[in-house]
Every structure is written in C-alpha cells, then in structure tokens.
Design an enzyme around this catalytic site. Structure first.
Site, short mmCIF file in Angstrom:
data_model
loop_
_atom_site.label_atom_id
_atom_site.label_comp_id
_atom_site.label_asym_id
_atom_site.label_seq_id
_atom_site.Cartn_x
_atom_site.Cartn_y
_atom_site.Cartn_z
N HIS A 121 -1.35 -10.93 7.76
CA HIS A 121 -2.77 -10.58 7.70
C HIS A 121 -3.29 -11.04 6.33
O HIS A 121 -2.53 -11.02 5.35
CB HIS A 121 -2.86 -9.06 7.81
CG HIS A 121 -4.25 -8.51 7.95
ND1 HIS A 121 -5.12 -8.39 6.90
CD2 HIS A 121 -4.91 -8.02 9.03
CE1 HIS A 121 -6.25 -7.85 7.33
NE2 HIS A 121 -6.15 -7.61 8.62
N ASP A 198 4.56 -4.55 4.90
CA ASP A 198 3.24 -4.14 5.38
C ASP A 198 3.43 -3.50 6.77
O ASP A 198 3.65 -4.20 7.75
CB ASP A 198 2.33 -5.38 5.44
CG ASP A 198 0.99 -5.09 6.12
OD1 ASP A 198 0.80 -3.97 6.63
OD2 ASP A 198 0.15 -6.00 6.15
N GLN A 201 0.61 -2.37 11.16
CA GLN A 201 0.67 -2.46 12.62
C GLN A 201 1.89 -1.76 13.21
O GLN A 201 1.94 -1.51 14.40
CB GLN A 201 0.69 -3.93 13.06
CG GLN A 201 -0.62 -4.65 12.85
CD GLN A 201 -1.74 -4.10 13.71
OE1 GLN A 201 -1.52 -3.61 14.81
NE2 GLN A 201 -2.95 -4.15 13.19
N LYS A 224 -4.93 3.42 11.76
CA LYS A 224 -4.24 2.77 12.88
C LYS A 224 -3.24 3.73 13.52
O LYS A 224 -2.53 3.38 14.46
CB LYS A 224 -3.51 1.52 12.40
CG LYS A 224 -4.45 0.54 11.69
CD LYS A 224 -4.02 -0.87 11.83
CE LYS A 224 -4.72 -1.77 10.82
NZ LYS A 224 -5.78 -2.58 11.43
N CYS A 362 -7.99 -12.06 11.20
CA CYS A 362 -7.63 -12.08 9.77
C CYS A 362 -6.26 -12.72 9.56
O CYS A 362 -5.51 -12.31 8.67
CB CYS A 362 -7.65 -10.69 9.15
SG CYS A 362 -9.23 -9.90 9.20
C1 LIG Z 1 -0.77 -6.28 9.41
C2 LIG Z 1 -1.96 -5.73 8.72
N1 LIG Z 1 -1.98 -5.64 7.39
C3 LIG Z 1 -3.03 -5.14 6.73
C4 LIG Z 1 -4.16 -4.69 7.38
C5 LIG Z 1 -5.29 -4.15 6.58
O1 LIG Z 1 -5.41 -2.78 6.79
P1 LIG Z 1 -6.63 -1.96 6.19
O2 LIG Z 1 -7.86 -2.73 6.56
O3 LIG Z 1 -6.54 -0.62 6.84
O4 LIG Z 1 -6.45 -1.90 4.71
C6 LIG Z 1 -4.20 -4.76 8.76
C7 LIG Z 1 -5.40 -4.33 9.50
O5 LIG Z 1 -5.84 -4.93 10.43
C8 LIG Z 1 -3.07 -5.29 9.45
O6 LIG Z 1 -3.08 -5.39 10.78
#
Ligand SMILES: Cc1ncc(COP(=O)(O)O)c(C=O)c1O
Lengths: 404, 140
Positions: A121, A198, A201, A224, A362
């Site tokens: 992401h 990270d 997900q 999430k 993203c």
């Molecule tokens: C794999 C991953 N990393 C990071 C994020 C960013 O999360 P947040 O917008 O809650 O900070 C997301 C959100 O879509 C994600 O799917």
C-alpha cells in the site's frame, strides 16, 4: 454452524438501503462496519465519562484513564506483546509507519539499504522514500510473480549486511495475498535487519502473535477491525522503541520541561504527544473483544468458505479475470472484465446497492505490474453472506450486459 | 442553439426514461457510439488526471466559437462527456464562461459531477471554462 444471522443483527448499517436496494457491503478492505457493541461503548464514553486522561485528579479523568489503559492491555493481550508499554496508540497504520520511519532517520547512514515489497500500500512505500531522501539510504524492492506472490528466492539474494530494515504487509490490500512473514522475518534477522509488518489488512482476519513471530514492529488500524476510524496501534519491541527518538513533541510525552532542556517520558508516552483519540482507543479495545468473542478461527473458516464460493461463481462469468491467485489469500477478490473499465462496473454495482472499491487501491506498482488502470475489488467480512455473493455475481453479469 | 436551449432539450429527453437503467444504458450507448477525440490528442498533454478514469480534452476556436472534443477510457464517463460536449461545444467563449451545470442535477446524473467521484469530470468542466476564458482573452 457460524451464527451469521445473529452476527448480522449486531451491525445496524447492514439493514439500510442504498439507491432503494438493500446494501451489500463488500468494501471491507477499505473499512469495516461497526457492531452495536462498539457503538455502545462510544456512546457510553461521551455520555458518562468523557475527560482528558493522564492528567486530572478528578474522578472522570481517572475513569477515562483507566478505560484507556485497559484498552491498551486488551491490545497487548490480543497481539501477545510482552509489555503493555510496547503498544503505542496512534491514529492508524499510516501514522504508525511514519513514526517508525521518522525514528530510523537517526539510525541510518548513507548507503544503508531498506527493503520494501512490490505488494505494498502507498502508506508502506512513501514514508520510506521520504526516509531515503533524508538519509541517503537505498530502497530495494522484493518483486512479485503473476499469482501476486513475493519471489522469495530473490528476497534472499537482496538481503545483505547493508540491509537495515525490511517492511512488508502481512496481507496485501489489493490482491489479498497472505505473505510468508515468518520466513521474511527470520531471513531478515539473519543479516541483522529489523522488520516492520503492516498488519492493516491482516488483523480483521487473523490474530498475530508478535512474540511467536519475533517481529520488531507490527502496525494496524482499528477501523478495519470493526473499530472506529482515526485510531490504530504500533507494536514495537521494547529495545527498539527505546532506541527510536520521539516522533512528535508536546504534552504527555515529557518528563520535565525547562527552556534549557526537556527530558522525555518513558514508554509508551514518549510516542504519544498530545491528547489522544481517547474514545477511539477505548472503542478499539471493545472491537477486539467483539472479534475475539466470535473467534478468529471461526472468522477465518467462514470467510474462506465465502471466498471459495465467490471465486467459483465469479469465474463462471466469461471474460472475467481475477488478479491475485495465490493459494494463500484472504477473502479479497480483485477482478476485471475484458474490455470494460473497472470504474464502469463499480458505477453500475453502486446503482444496485453493492459497495465495492474500484481503482488502484493505493497500490499503483501492482497495477503497473499487471498493466491495468485498476481493478474492481470485492472484499468480504465475516458478516457477509453467500446470498450477498449471489447478488454481487448477478450485478456483475448485469453490468457486463449493459457495458459490453 | 444557445446553451440554455440545449440543456432544456436534454432535460426533456431524459424525462422520457423511466428508471436509472434506461438513463445509464442511454449514456453507455452514447459513450460507445461517439468517436469523441482525434487519436493524436489522446496524450498526456491533453490528459486530465481524474484518478480512476482518464479524461482527455482538446479545444480550438472556429468562427469565434470554441469547439471541444474529449474522451475517456471509462464508458460511463464518456457518456457524460458526450452530454457536456453537446452543451458546451460550438458556443461563444463568454457563454461558456457564464453557463452553469445545474441541468446535470435535473437529469439524475449529479453524482457523476461530485468532486469526490474521482472520474475527472469536475476537472473537465473547469478545464472547458479555462479554455473559454483563454479564448475570450484573445477576443478582447
Ligand atoms: C495494507 C495497508 N496498509 C496501510 C493502510 C493504511 O491504513 P490507514 O489509512 O488506516 O492508516 C491500508 C488501508 O487501506 C492498507 O490496506
């Protein structure tokens, strides 16, 4: 039997209509819906004990502080962290990553290498590029194959004693691939590199054990995981968190302030400047309770069933291609129909009350790999049903008929 | 025809549709049939970054009127573009600058012009007006 009927009753939003049709919410990868058990906690907080924490002598402040710290303990237990002070409350995954990237600026030298995966992401790419600009460190990329899996032989070759940090997601948001993080962590440690995972997900689907994983940093977002937006967490091993400098300056994070010199508070407060999202943090704890009451094994089994069913049904549609075909994946289906733009499919599905995400999610490097502008992504949660899968499939067929 | 007259025509045409499906099928068909822009203008120079769907716009002046051509890689977006071109193209710069897009609301397509929609259409209208403004300055 998975108590799907009872579970759906926990989510008030699932009974609303969109464009006159019952909502079919399949955008759980973007954000999950909120059960009444969590909503009640939010209402209770503002109705009964809203106060600033860690600073008042008065009763309300004490109650709010106790609940907030109780939430930290819930998060600690959930992730099996050794210490509660290894859990830093943040505004979400993005802030957690930025906090670590900021801290590493003082630990990296020119020519050091840090490593990202092709599946990330943007939140787990851009902060590190900024770090490279600041320090002269070099960003290396672990590539992926056509199934959307990381090429691990290549990963081993990229690792060297120059590698200082590796950051990959536990589960890919765009494709649903579950990455072999145990192996990734072990190999990185062999060359002395730290690892950040990270888990944005992953955490709605699995229950990570940070000690068993031996991971250095693990990050997640409450929204999430059936919790509220604007709150999340950073797990860091105590030794690492002590090594990193504070992220932001302000109240809460200090021990003593004079104009000559300020000393910082210990963990976790050193990284928690200013008034936090108190209600959000407490509700995050409630969301974790909610998920655990259902049980992650039950969630995973049910979602896997949904995934298999949806994959089979969607594959029956001629011209439909699924991106991300790893055997190890969660309940995410990213797809396109030949000759049709994903945006058009998403627009028709929306008219039918079906919420999916379209676009690059993203994760532009993944779209570039497949040479597509984007995909339609249906991401299922444990409160979705096979009937909803059927509605999706019928919707996609209808969209295809209208658009082809 | 004036911009206002064309808009009234479109509103009348759309009034014949019974539901969203007919409206959308009409736009999709519009999007499919019309060749909207010369291939040579489908380049980054003419691209409006709409995030999800791409939109290309080209303008030139003929007999003191601005002629627009435009296109998109998404067909529903292209359908909306066809409607916008019908309204704005072949008009005097000043009339384009003064025109509003309220008619979009009346034909049930408002959601496509929402700034959060990321389809490039809001930027496209801005771009049409900028071209008109530029040509207007030339005329003065
Ligand atoms: C794999 C991953 N990393 C990071 C994020 C960013 O999360 P947040 O917008 O809650 O900070 C997301 C959100 O879509 C994600 O799917």
């Amino acid at each position: 039997m998975f108590p799907i009927k009872e579970i759906r009753k926990d989510f008030p939003i699932l009974s609303r209509k969109v464009h006159g049709k019952p909502l079919v919410y399949l955008d759980n990868g973007a954000t999950s819906q909120t059960p009444i058990q969590v909503i009640d906690v939010i209402v209770d907080y503002y109705s009964n004990y809203n106060a600033n924490i860690h600073r008042g002598v008065h009763n309300l402040s004490q109650e709010a502080t106790d609940k907030y710290e109780e939430a930290r303990h819930k998060i600690q237990n959930h992730f099996n962290a050794k210490h509660a002070h290894e859990i830093i409350m943040t505004s979400g995954t993005t802030e957690s990553i930025n906090l670590v990237a900021h801290g590493f600026a003082s630990l990296l030298d020119k020519g050091d290498e840090i490593m990202v995966s092709a599946l990330e992401h943007h939140s787990n790419i851009v902060p590190w590029q900024m770090l490279c600009e600041k320090t002269g460190a070099v960003l290396k990329v672990i590539h992926m194959n056509d199934e959307g899996e990381l090429v691990l032989t290549e990963y081993s070759k990229l690792l060297s004693n120059k590698t200082k940090l590796v950051f990959v997601n536990h589960i890919s948001n765009a494709l649903g691939t579950i990455n072999p993080i145990e192996l990734i962590i072990e190999k990185a440690h062999q060359v002395g590199a730290a690892v950040l995972i990270d888990g944005a997900q992953a955490c709605p689907h699995v229950k990570p054990d940070v000690q068993a994983l031996n991971v250095d940093f693990y990050v997640a977002s409450a929204h999430k995981m059936c919790g509220p937006t604007g709150v999340g967490m950073l797990y860091g091993k105590e030794a690492w968190l002590n090594k990193l400098p504070p992220y932001q300056g302000g109240g809460e994070m200090i021990a003593d302030v004079t104009f000559e010199k300020t000393t910082y508070a210990g963990l976790p407060h050193k990284f928690e400047a200013g008034t936090p999202n108190i209600c959000g943090g407490i509700a995050f704890g409630a969301a974790i309770d909610y998920l655990n009451a259902i049980g992650f094994d039950n969630i995973a089994a049910y979602e896997h069933e949904l995934l298999e069913y949806a994959t089979e049904k969607l594959m029956e549609i001629e011209g439909l291609k699924i991106y991300g075909t790893s055997k190890n994946k969660t309940s995410v289906i990213s797809f396109n129909i030949e000759g049709i733009h994903p945006y058009d499919i998403g627009t028709i599905l929306d008219k039918l009350g079906i919420a999916v995400r379209t676009g690059h999610h993203c994760a532009q490097p993944i779209m570039a790999y497949f040479k597509i502008p984007g995909t339609v992504r249906a991401s299922f949660a444990f409160y979705n049903t096979k009937e909803e899968v059927d509605i999706l499939v019928a919707g996609v067929k209808k969209a295809k008929m209208m658009l082809a | 025809m004036s911009i206002q007259d064309i808009q009234n025509d479109i509103i009348e045409e759309f009034a014949m549709f019974d539901d969203w499906e007919e409206r959308y099928q009409y736009m999709i068909d519009l999007g499919k049939t019309l060749p909207l822009i010369d291939e040579q203008y489908k380049t980054d120079d003419y691209l409006i970054k709409g995030c999800q769907s791409k939109v290309w716009v080209h303008a030139n002046m003929e007999n003191n009127k601005v002629v627009f051509t435009a296109d998109s890689d998404a067909i529903i977006t292209k359908g909306v573009i066809a409607i916008l071109i019908r309204v704005f193209s072949n008009q005097r710069p000043k009339d384009i600058i003064d025109a509003n897009t309220d008619f979009i609301d009346k034909i049930g397509l408002k959601e496509h012009l929402s700034p959060t929609r990321a389809n490039g259409l809001v930027s496209m209208i801005k771009q049409l007006k900028m071209y008109a403004f530029a040509y207007q300055t030339q005329l003065n």
